[in-house]
Design an enzyme around this catalytic site. Structure first.
Site, PDB file in Angstrom:
ATOM      1  N   HIS A 176       8.976   5.335  12.478  1.00  0.00           N
ATOM      2  CA  HIS A 176       9.856   4.258  12.029  1.00  0.00           C
ATOM      3  C   HIS A 176      10.992   4.856  11.221  1.00  0.00           C
ATOM      4  CE1 HIS A 176       6.383   1.222  12.572  1.00  0.00           C
ATOM      5  NE2 HIS A 176       7.141   1.304  13.659  1.00  0.00           N
ATOM      6  N   GLU A 179      11.728   4.560   7.271  1.00  0.00           N
ATOM      7  CA  GLU A 179      10.674   4.911   6.314  1.00  0.00           C
ATOM      8  C   GLU A 179      10.865   6.356   5.860  1.00  0.00           C
ATOM      9  OE1 GLU A 179       7.229   3.667   8.554  1.00  0.00           O
ATOM     10  OE2 GLU A 179       7.991   1.617   8.686  1.00  0.00           O
ATOM     11  N   ARG A 234      14.512   0.396  12.442  1.00  0.00           N
ATOM     12  CA  ARG A 234      13.102   0.769  12.528  1.00  0.00           C
ATOM     13  C   ARG A 234      12.762   1.471  13.848  1.00  0.00           C
ATOM     14  NH1 ARG A 234       7.750  -1.682  11.286  1.00  0.00           N
ATOM     15  NH2 ARG A 234       6.554  -2.006  13.190  1.00  0.00           N
ATOM     16  N   ARG A 251       4.443   0.618  18.790  1.00  0.00           N
ATOM     17  CA  ARG A 251       3.850  -0.432  19.627  1.00  0.00           C
ATOM     18  C   ARG A 251       3.843   0.008  21.093  1.00  0.00           C
ATOM     19  NH1 ARG A 251       3.353  -1.473  15.180  1.00  0.00           N
ATOM     20  NH2 ARG A 251       3.403  -3.458  14.059  1.00  0.00           N
ATOM     21  N   HIS A 303       3.732   6.494   7.318  1.00  0.00           N
ATOM     22  CA  HIS A 303       4.705   5.392   7.261  1.00  0.00           C
ATOM     23  C   HIS A 303       4.977   5.065   5.800  1.00  0.00           C
ATOM     24  CE1 HIS A 303       4.527   3.817  11.531  1.00  0.00           C
ATOM     25  NE2 HIS A 303       3.528   4.690  11.536  1.00  0.00           N
ATOM     26  N   GLU A 377       0.353   4.329   4.729  1.00  0.00           N
ATOM     27  CA  GLU A 377       1.592   3.725   4.239  1.00  0.00           C
ATOM     28  C   GLU A 377       1.805   4.245   2.819  1.00  0.00           C
ATOM     29  OE1 GLU A 377       3.515   1.562   5.947  1.00  0.00           O
ATOM     30  OE2 GLU A 377       2.223   0.549   7.405  1.00  0.00           O
TER      31      GLU A 377
HETATM   32  O1  0X9 Z   1       3.388  -2.067  11.714  1.00  0.00           O
HETATM   33  C1  0X9 Z   1       3.275  -0.837  11.727  1.00  0.00           C
HETATM   34  O2  0X9 Z   1       3.521  -0.139  12.703  1.00  0.00           O
HETATM   35  C2  0X9 Z   1       2.779  -0.142  10.482  1.00  0.00           C
HETATM   36  N1  0X9 Z   1       3.387  -0.726   9.316  1.00  0.00           N
HETATM   37  S1  0X9 Z   1       4.974  -0.510   9.007  1.00  0.00           S
HETATM   38  O3  0X9 Z   1       5.357  -1.334   7.908  1.00  0.00           O
HETATM   39  N2  0X9 Z   1       5.187   0.989   8.533  1.00  0.00           N
HETATM   40  O4  0X9 Z   1       5.710  -0.749  10.187  1.00  0.00           O
HETATM   41  C3  0X9 Z   1       1.292  -0.320  10.350  1.00  0.00           C
HETATM   42  C4  0X9 Z   1       0.478  -0.064  11.564  1.00  0.00           C
HETATM   43  C5  0X9 Z   1      -0.990  -0.010  11.195  1.00  0.00           C
HETATM   44  N3  0X9 Z   1      -1.855  -1.001  11.657  1.00  0.00           N
HETATM   45  C6  0X9 Z   1      -1.983  -2.307  11.317  1.00  0.00           C
HETATM   46  N4  0X9 Z   1      -1.215  -2.888  10.473  1.00  0.00           N
HETATM   47  N5  0X9 Z   1      -2.923  -2.974  11.878  1.00  0.00           N
HETATM   48 ZN    ZN Z   2       6.167   2.214   9.779  1.00  0.00          ZN
END
Ligand code: 0X9
Ligand code: ZN
Length: 765
Positions: A176, A179, A234, A251, A303, A377
């Protein structure tokens, strides 16, 4: 090295200001955008909030509390929605402007590289400098290229003294783009490892047993974009068509990919998953690179922000097959981080602790390759401390505490097996039946051969150990029940597990020195005045005057597992039942019915603690999970006047999310009587915290040891079993005190032993 680093940062600082000034013209602005904290108690309100703004900044702060950036227009929609909110950052642009100003300020010659954030080119140069100065320790490898053809590079760090084919850990950052501190942190760790090798014993040992792979900038295009165009970008820079840009690389991984519950199908969304798994060159390159690393055992995707340690799964609330191992490692990581600057990161499985995210890197690394994997995080905890715009003086402390976590993982990766939570009664029962246990999990790529593993034990402190079968239970539990033994000497024991490492079988013991340094416990004739496994109702009462809790009252039964509540009673005792607070449905998430609103009290019936002897011990197992320490607590009290007055036994006001056995000599606290009661008070001391308590296997017992000559197996009677022991070992010799059949303890089994058994034949105690 220091000189070189200084030189590089000096050159870099000059080039940074030049290219930076060029970028300023095109910078996107966020005037009057705010960051709000919202309370989203259910899935529906969460979805509604995501429709208002898809820019979720953070997700920490108790169940349902999240932080979102909202534009002035979105703020109006939010006001109209009825969702409760609080403004944390009044003007996001002001944060960005302050950061820009500090980046533009001239840096002195020799300024520390970690005094401020660095551009992509500076990071790349720094890696080159590190390799140039330390060719024996590290090398630069190419991971692949981004959409805009920037190189994604890795640094491999390993000491020259270890085996070539060694376990590895992998750290990556900046999937990301915005970050920033994640990139500074992975680079800080790389630098400390390289500079600490041969200087710091722990680092030297780690690098001589494992290889560390660090990929600082997974998303170079996005990262450059955050410096030149949009500080809050991001995703990567894919042109999705229709005027939208960017795929959320986190994702885009194939495990759990495509679920609408944790990603978006829309190109304009900040969690856009892309048209297919690994559609993006960046995620494709990193995944192939990780897959090519031999014997990787741990991976962290760094992150920011929120101060969280998230283990799999992220795409589902279901527990992973290694949930118990992750729980243990999560706690170790959390403690390592907290030990440096006192920051308590919240730790747990991502999906159930926070929110669902589908197609993430750690789910793939773990799901596809069995490599233990995390999202960490980093700082800060909330937007009030800057959110993604973390002040640069936080880079070094963040790096320091994360290095400590990385070392925990390196040490984990160096082991084939991890033992933890060893437990044994202080006093073992001479009649047999005492359970001892330890938890153990094999590292990725290793399996425990259960049939070749055993508890090794002996009566006394000399002579050979005998093997006892280990029961393998859930949550990594290894348990054995000891047989009858003489109370005249202690039992010594250790755990021995056989490990198939893929390249041979190795034996590991707990404690590490095995037979040379076994565990030891006294053996007694134990009498029970009270022994409650909570399988049935022995007359406990729930509630006391002054109780204020509205949910999470004590209840007897089998608890449902959550991150804060055990899934069963004390595994070292018997039965799945216990007394526990609250009632959570499996999969419903944490805190569905934890203790809220104050205290809940559980009181035992009146117990004659003197029934089995005049020096009784109180024994119990307890559990206390909390996010609200030290305001939340579990207090244990004892009364010797049927409950008129109470004496504190212990105050558990910290997160003790495991069954722990306590043995307390009653006379050390108050005079033992026939009118004793035990009381447990569990309390939720703050508003938004989780607190869950449980208790099991409550006993009052008395210890004694009236040994009778000739009672070789310690079962309290001299009989044919003892005679048989003498006869079948007749003529044997060995260490005095531990040779079977040696009733006199002189080291040989002969007629004098036979005489002791025969002349006491039939005696009982
Ligand atoms: O959403 C994300 O990809 C991560 N948070 S961020 O704020 N850095 O974007 C966290 C991914 C980890 N898994 C879960 N939140 N379930
Ligand atoms: Zn992130």
């Amino acid at each position: 090295m220091r000189v070189l680093t200084g030189l590089i940062s000096c050159i870099a600082a000059m080039s940074a200001s030049v290219s930076f000034a060029q970028g300023v013209l095109g910078l996107e602005r966020f005037d009057a955008h705010k960051v709000v904290r919202v309370e989203l108690p259910d899935r529906a309100s969460y979805e509604r909030m995501r429709e208002i703004s898809d820019d979720m900044w953070s997700h920490r702060g108790g169940p349902g509390a999240k932080e979102f950036r909202v534009s002035p227009a979105q703020l109006e929609t939010l006001r109209a929605s009825g969702i409760e909110f609080e403004i944390l950052v009044d003007n996001v642009q002001a944060l960005i402007d302050a950061e820009r100003a500090s980046l533009l300020a001239p840096r002195g010659v020799g300024a520390d590289f970690f005094a401020d954030y660095r551009r992509y080119d500076e990071i790349s140069d720094f890696v080159d400098g590190l390799v140039l100065a330390n060719p024996a320790l590290c090398s630069r490898e190419s991971v692949g290229f981004s959409l805009e053809n920037r190189e994604i590079f890795a640094l491999r760090i390993a000491g020259p003294n270890g085996p070539a084919q060694r376990p590895a850990i992998v750290l990556n950052s900046l999937q990301h783009a915005r970050e920033w501190v994640s990139g500074s942190t992975s680079l800080y760790i790389a630098n400390e490892l390289v500079e600490g090798y041969g200087v710091d014993a722990r680092i030297t040992e780690a690098l001589d047993s494992v290889a560390v792979y660090i990929i600082p900038v997974v998303n170079p295009d996005g990262y450059v974009h955050t410096w030149d165009v949009n500080r809050l970008w991001r995703k990567n820079r894919r042109n999705n068509g229709g005027g939208t840009f960017g795929v959320d690389l986190n994702r885009n991984w194939s495990v759990g990919w495509g679920l609408n519950s944790g990603s978006s199908a829309s190109g304009s969304n900040d969690t856009y998953r892309g048209p297919s798994p690994f559609s993006e060159p960046e995620s494709q390159a990193l995944s192939s690179y990780i897959a090519s690393i031999p014997n990787a055992r741990a991976h962290v995707d760094l992150h920011s922000y929120s101060e969280l340690i998230l283990s799999p799964w992220s795409y589902t609330v279901d527990a992973s097959p290694d949930a118990a191992s992750f729980d243990n490692l999560n706690a170790a990581l959390r403690d390592a981080i907290a030990g440096v600057h006192g920051r308590f990161y919240l730790a747990g499985p991502g999906g159930s602790t926070l929110y669902l995210a589908s197609g993430t890197a750690p789910d793939w690394t773990y799901g596809e390759h069995g490599i233990f994997s995390w999202t960490i995080e980093l700082r800060p905890a909330t937007a009030q401390q800057g959110g993604f715009i973390l002040p640069p003086d936080q880079i070094v402390p963040t790096g320091e505490e994360t290095l400590s976590a990385a070392l925990v993982l390196a040490e984990f990766a160096a082991r084939d097996v991890t033992f933890y939570d060893e437990v044994a009664p202080d006093a073992l029962d001479a009649a047999g039946g005492s359970a001892v246990a330890v938890r153990a999990y094999a590292s990725p790529g290793v399996t425990i051969d259960q049939n070749a593993s055993s508890l090794r034990w002996r009566s006394g402190s000399a002579g050979p150990f005998q093997s006892l079968a280990l029961e393998f239970g859930s949550a990594n539990l290894l348990r054995a029940v000891l047989p009858a033994a003489s109370c005249t000497q202690p039992i010594e024991f250790y755990y021995e597990v056989a490990l198939d490492t893929g390249s041979g079988v190795v034996i590991a013991t707990y404690p590490a020195l095995g037979a040379d340094e076994p565990l030891s416990r006294g053996v007694f004739d134990i009498g029970y005045s009270f022994d409650d496994t909570f399988a049935s109702d022995l007359g406990w009462t729930v509630g006391a005057p002054g109780d204020t809790a509205t949910t999470g009252l004590w209840v007897r039964g089998v608890p449902n597992p959550t991150n804060y509540q055990p899934g069963s009673g004390n595994p070292d005792g018997s039965g799945a039942e216990c007394f526990y607070t609250g009632f959570s449905a499996p999969g419903a998430g944490d805190g569905v019915a934890d203790i809220d609103g104050g205290t809940t009290t559980l009181t035992s019936p009146v117990i004659d603690a003197l029934a089995a002897g005049d020096d009784p011990y109180l024994v119990y197992a307890r559990w206390f999970g909390t996010t609200g320490a030290p305001n939340d607590y579990l207090r244990v009290f004892l009364s010797n006047d049927a409950g008129a007055t109470w004496t504190l036994v212990e105050n558990v006001n910290f997160d003790a999310r495991r069954w722990e056995r306590r043995e307390v000599r009653v006379a050390d606290l108050l005079a033992p009587t026939s009118q004793m009661r035990v009381r447990l008070v569990a309390a939720d001391g703050g508003s938004a915290s989780l607190a869950e308590a449980a208790v099991d296997d409550v006993q009052f017992l008395a210890r004694s040891c009236d040994s009778i000559p000739g009672d070789l197996n310690g079962d309290g009677v001299v009989n044919f079993a003892d005679l048989n022991t003498v006869l079948s070992n007749f003529g044997a010799s060995g260490a005095p005190g531990s040779t079977p059949g040696d009733a006199t303890g002189d080291g040989t089994v002969n007629f004098s032993d036979l005489n002791v058994v025969l002349s006491n034949f039939g005696s009982t105690r």
